[in-house]
Design a protein around this motif. Structure first.
Motif, short mmCIF file in Angstrom:
data_model
loop_
_atom_site.label_atom_id
_atom_site.label_comp_id
_atom_site.label_asym_id
_atom_site.label_seq_id
_atom_site.Cartn_x
_atom_site.Cartn_y
_atom_site.Cartn_z
N SER A 70 0.83 -1.21 0.00
CA SER A 70 0.00 0.00 0.00
C SER A 70 0.86 1.26 0.00
O SER A 70 0.48 2.26 -0.61
N ALA A 79 2.05 1.73 -3.58
CA ALA A 79 1.00 2.09 -4.53
C ALA A 79 0.86 3.60 -4.61
O ALA A 79 1.40 4.34 -3.78
N ASP A 104 -3.71 7.58 -4.06
CA ASP A 104 -5.15 7.39 -4.01
C ASP A 104 -5.56 5.92 -3.99
O ASP A 104 -6.73 5.61 -3.76
N GLN A 105 -4.62 4.99 -4.20
CA GLN A 105 -4.96 3.57 -4.21
C GLN A 105 -4.39 2.80 -3.01
O GLN A 105 -4.56 1.59 -2.94
N THR A 128 -6.99 0.79 -0.93
CA THR A 128 -7.55 -0.30 -1.74
C THR A 128 -6.56 -1.44 -1.87
O THR A 128 -6.93 -2.61 -1.76
N VAL A 129 -5.30 -1.11 -2.10
CA VAL A 129 -4.25 -2.14 -2.21
C VAL A 129 -4.11 -2.88 -0.89
O VAL A 129 -4.01 -4.11 -0.88
#
Length: 188
Positions: free
Chosen positions: A70, A73, A76-77, A80-81
């Motif tokens: 994370s 990444a 903004d992701q 989610t990751v």
């Protein structure tokens, strides 16, 4: 004191200081990691140690992998990751366990999840080192080595749970599970 009452006294850890509990759990994690990182150990010793399951090590490695990926990444992701990695590790481990059980293997769910969780440690190390030096060729080499290393203990463990003619069916999902994790490490 009789032998059973002495054994019961060893199991009573409610009065144990928190630091002692943490030290005991870290020693237990270290003992299991020895069998993941030393591929020269005999298969019988590896299987005997991996039959003593716990979920502290798998949780720790899953969290480390989720955090590393994370952080790697885009901004903004990241969350989610983190969630995807966490779900892939735990749900994937349960699916692999269910596969072995459907093939006739007698293995408790958490024991199999424990083995699969400890064995992602080489991939976690590959992710950490790949994050430190973000070179695609270096990362590919690390992940390939981590994948090969991660596959040793669970293949030996899963292959002994099913009959000879079903070994490939039991081992293939393990390889696929670690391949998905390796792929996530490479692309993030």
């Amino acid at each position: 004191m009789t032998e059973t009452s002495q054994h019961d006294a060893e199991l009573m850890t409610l009065d144990e200081p928190v630091l002692e509990t943490i030290k005991r759990d870290l020693k237990m994690i270290g003992a299991k990691l020895k069998f993941v990182f030393m591929p020269t150990a005999k298969s019988e010793d590896t299987i005997a140690e991996l039959r003593k399951w716990d979920l502290w090590g798998p949780l720790l490695f899953c969290l480390i992998l989720s955090v590393v990926l994370s952080v790697s990444a885009s901004e903004d992701q990241g969350s989610t990751v983190f969630a995807c990695v966490f779900v892939v590790v735990w749900v994937g481990a349960f699916i692999v366990t269910l596969n072995v059980q459907l093939l006739g293997g007698k293995v408790p769910n958490f024991q199999s999840v424990c083995v699969l969780g400890y064995c992602i440690c080489p991939l976690v190390l590959a992710a950490v080192l790949g994050m430190l030096w973000n070179n695609i060729f270096f990362k590919l080499a690390l992940v390939a080595a981590g994948y090969a290393w991660a596959m040793r203990a669970p293949v030996v463990f899963m292959a002994q749970l099913v009959s000879e003619e079903k070994k490939a069916l039991a081992v293939f999902p393990v390889g696929l599970f670690y391949l998905v994790i390796a792929w996530m490490i490479v692309i993030i």
